[in-house]
Motif scaffolding. Structure first.
Motif, mmCIF file in Angstrom:
data_model
loop_
_atom_site.group_PDB
_atom_site.id
_atom_site.type_symbol
_atom_site.label_atom_id
_atom_site.label_comp_id
_atom_site.label_asym_id
_atom_site.label_seq_id
_atom_site.Cartn_x
_atom_site.Cartn_y
_atom_site.Cartn_z
ATOM 1 N N ARG A 1 1.045 -1.309 0.045
ATOM 2 C CA ARG A 1 0.004 0.077 0.054
ATOM 3 C C ARG A 1 0.918 1.233 0.112
ATOM 4 O O ARG A 1 1.961 1.124 0.510
ATOM 5 C CB ARG A 1 -0.965 -0.033 1.060
ATOM 6 N N ILE B 1 -8.453 -3.635 -4.466
ATOM 7 C CA ILE B 1 -7.428 -2.701 -4.189
ATOM 8 C C ILE B 1 -7.205 -1.608 -5.385
ATOM 9 O O ILE B 1 -6.885 -0.781 -5.401
ATOM 10 C CB ILE B 1 -5.951 -3.047 -3.806
ATOM 11 N N ALA C 1 -4.931 2.748 -5.748
ATOM 12 C CA ALA C 1 -4.984 2.140 -4.450
ATOM 13 C C ALA C 1 -5.890 2.546 -3.596
ATOM 14 O O ALA C 1 -6.239 3.738 -3.372
ATOM 15 C CB ALA C 1 -3.633 1.722 -3.955
#
Length: 126
Positions: free
Chosen positions: A101, A116, A124
């Motif tokens: 992330r 995602i 994201a």
């Protein structure tokens, strides 16, 4: 394969994280890391089992070394002949939060993804 990933690919746009808890495959993954690195590809060998917690997991070599140990796993398949192997585990959700992330995602996302990737939009979730 081409339908999902396109007929023209630049593998240096990809990053592979190879979780492999079986120590017998260590040398192969180290060699793949070196070889792919020479090609400009990002391949990362991670000698862990993934789990929902940190710690150790017990796996078993089930006597199928001649078949690249496809039976290596968390179940004893051959009874007393199985050889126990304790391997480190990592909590996958934490690893993704820490290592994935926030990274810059590729401009083009191959395949059909939700979650995602926001349905393939390349952003994201925060």
């Amino acid at each position: 394969f081409d339908q999902q990933f396109g007929p023209h690919r630049h593998n240096n746009d990809l990053c592979v994280f190879a979780f492999e808890p079986n120590p017998i495959h260590r040398e192969r993954h180290v060699n793949l890391t070196r070889y792919f690195g020479q090609l400009g590809w990002r391949y990362h060998y991670l000698p862990f089992a993934v789990s929902d917690s940190y710690g150790n997991g017990t796996f078993y070599h089930n006597g199928d070394g001649h078949k690249e140990e496809i039976g290596f796993g968390d179940h004893r398949l051959i009874g007393k002949g199985a050889v126990e192997e304790v391997v480190p585990t990592i909590r996958l959700v934490d690893w993704i939060r820490e290592e994935v992330r926030g990274r810059r995602l590729p401009k083009k996302v191959f395949g059909k993804y939700g979650g995602i990737y926001g349905g393939g939009g390349g952003k994201a979730e925060k």
